[in-house]
Design a protein around this motif. Structure first.
Motif, PDB file in Angstrom:
ATOM      1  N   PRO A 107       0.815  -1.226   0.000  1.00 58.42           N
ATOM      2  CA  PRO A 107       0.000   0.000   0.000  1.00 58.42           C
ATOM      3  C   PRO A 107       0.841   1.265   0.000  1.00 58.42           C
ATOM      4  O   PRO A 107       0.459   2.268  -0.600  1.00 58.42           O
ATOM      5  CB  PRO A 107      -0.817  -0.127   1.303  1.00 58.42           C
ATOM      6  N   ARG A 108       2.004   1.216   0.640  1.00 56.55           N
ATOM      7  CA  ARG A 108       2.846   2.409   0.692  1.00 56.55           C
ATOM      8  C   ARG A 108       3.560   2.667  -0.633  1.00 56.55           C
ATOM      9  O   ARG A 108       3.741   3.830  -1.015  1.00 56.55           O
ATOM     10  CB  ARG A 108       3.824   2.275   1.855  1.00 56.55           C
ATOM     11  N   LEU A 109       3.932   1.608  -1.326  1.00 58.38           N
ATOM     12  CA  LEU A 109       4.513   1.825  -2.656  1.00 58.38           C
ATOM     13  C   LEU A 109       3.469   2.368  -3.623  1.00 58.38           C
ATOM     14  O   LEU A 109       3.790   3.191  -4.495  1.00 58.38           O
ATOM     15  CB  LEU A 109       5.108   0.520  -3.185  1.00 58.38           C
ATOM     16  N   LEU A 110       2.231   1.917  -3.490  1.00 59.61           N
ATOM     17  CA  LEU A 110       1.163   2.471  -4.332  1.00 59.61           C
ATOM     18  C   LEU A 110       0.951   3.950  -4.023  1.00 59.61           C
ATOM     19  O   LEU A 110       0.732   4.759  -4.932  1.00 59.61           O
ATOM     20  CB  LEU A 110      -0.134   1.683  -4.111  1.00 59.61           C
ATOM     21  N   GLN A 111       1.025   4.295  -2.747  1.00 60.25           N
ATOM     22  CA  GLN A 111       0.916   5.704  -2.370  1.00 60.25           C
ATOM     23  C   GLN A 111       2.089   6.503  -2.933  1.00 60.25           C
ATOM     24  O   GLN A 111       1.925   7.621  -3.442  1.00 60.25           O
ATOM     25  CB  GLN A 111       0.877   5.845  -0.850  1.00 60.25           C
ATOM     26  N   TRP A 112       3.286   5.934  -2.850  1.00 57.59           N
ATOM     27  CA  TRP A 112       4.468   6.587  -3.409  1.00 57.59           C
ATOM     28  C   TRP A 112       4.293   6.856  -4.903  1.00 57.59           C
ATOM     29  O   TRP A 112       4.608   7.940  -5.393  1.00 57.59           O
ATOM     30  CB  TRP A 112       5.705   5.721  -3.172  1.00 57.59           C
ATOM     31  N   GLN A 113       3.793   5.871  -5.633  1.00 58.87           N
ATOM     32  CA  GLN A 113       3.624   6.053  -7.073  1.00 58.87           C
ATOM     33  C   GLN A 113       2.568   7.099  -7.392  1.00 58.87           C
ATOM     34  O   GLN A 113       2.679   7.802  -8.399  1.00 58.87           O
ATOM     35  CB  GLN A 113       3.270   4.729  -7.744  1.00 58.87           C
ATOM     36  N   ARG A 114       1.563   7.228  -6.519  1.00 61.02           N
ATOM     37  CA  ARG A 114       0.579   8.298  -6.731  1.00 61.02           C
ATOM     38  C   ARG A 114       1.217   9.667  -6.494  1.00 61.02           C
ATOM     39  O   ARG A 114       0.916  10.627  -7.204  1.00 61.02           O
ATOM     40  CB  ARG A 114      -0.627   8.102  -5.810  1.00 61.02           C
TER      41      ARG A 114
END
Length: 293
Positions: A107-114
């Motif tokens: 979930p944090r990598l997805l947030q990073w990519q956003r």
């Protein structure tokens, strides 16, 4: 010129409009249902009209919402196209991670990519806990185990802390779960084939269970946590990895005791040539995320 609505709220509208359900939108966005509802309400307040009809059985788009949807789809389509074209020449960071940390990391990598689509990350998972940077072409790795030796540079994320977890309905159910000895009355869920996690916690709690060897064993932490959230039994999990489940109410802790095992999670990377500025930024961001648990 009128102030434009915030981009995250527009993305939340797009996802919510596609599924017409706050809960499913929250799952796709990896945020809480309340956060989705607040973003939609804020967007509607900003625009001055409603986008959804709130109904007992779900949501439906208003006339204004129906007009907005194809336009927002076009906007995000153009953004996706721009990211692909403009970022095509950018170097993708290669990250490797143990599967056990994925519940926290993904979930944090997805947030990073956003937040940083200009610094793409390609993630490879592994059930192994070691890494040889001489043979494997990765920029960094998130590994579980003892503190890395001096041959690798590392940043500490968090320590493993074991604690039992279950669903709220099971905790409130007719079978008591008031003290660790009550675990004998419940099905124990093991996140690995062995029983080491439960044994470590029960030893710290000074409890012996007759049913320890009769529980259900799983291949991964995710499977054990999913079954526990359905009210089937009590799992043992790493508090550091399941904070999102606890905050969302999918899981609860029947007891306060958390047991440190001496193991932890670390960002590791080669000593030479040191990390690139983009990798350093990502790793420092992940450390901040870990400290904010």
């Amino acid at each position: 010129m009128k102030r434009l609505p915030p981009l995250p709220a527009l993305h939340t509208f797009l996802i919510t409009a596609q599924c017409c359900n706050f809960t499913r939108a929250a799952e796709q966005l990896h945020i809480t249902q309340g956060a989705v509802s607040r973003q939609i309400a804020g967007l509607e307040e900003h625009l001055g009209y409603t986008l959804f009809h709130r109904q007992a059985r779900g949501l439906s788009l208003t006339a204004e919402g129906l007009e907005w949807l194809p336009r927002i789809q076009q906007v995000f389509g153009l953004i996706d196209e721009a990211v692909e074209q403009v970022g095509a020449h950018r170097e993708t960071l290669q990250l490797k991670a143990s599967t056990c940390v994925m519940r926290w990391l993904l979930p944090r990598l997805l947030q990073w990519q956003r937040e940083r689509p200009d610094v793409p990350v390609e993630l490879t998972t592994t059930v192994q806990h070691g890494l040889d940077f001489h043979r494997e072409q990765f920029d960094a790795a998130v590994m579980y185990g003892a503190p890395p030796d001096s041959s690798l540079a590392s940043l500490h994320l968090f320590d493993e802390q074991l604690t039992p977890v279950c669903s709220q309905p099971l905790l409130d159910g007719p079978v008591p779960l008031h003290s660790p000895s009550d675990l004998d009355k419940h099905l124990l869920l093991h996140p690995t084939r062995d029983q080491r996690d439960w044994k470590a916690w029960l030893k710290a709690a000074d409890v012996n269970l007759n049913t320890l060897g009769k529980g259900q064993h799983f291949e991964t932490l995710d499977l054990a946590m999913s079954v526990a959230s359905q009210g089937t039994g009590v799992a043992i999990g790493d508090w550091s990895l399941i904070g999102d489940d606890l905050s969302a109410g999918r899981l609860v802790m029947p007891f306060d005791l958390k047991v440190k095992t001496g193991l932890g999670y670390y960002l590791v990377f080669p000593q030479k040539p040191g990390p690139s500025p983009q990798l350093r930024e990502l790793m420092e961001w992940l450390v901040v995320q870990a400290q904010a648990r």
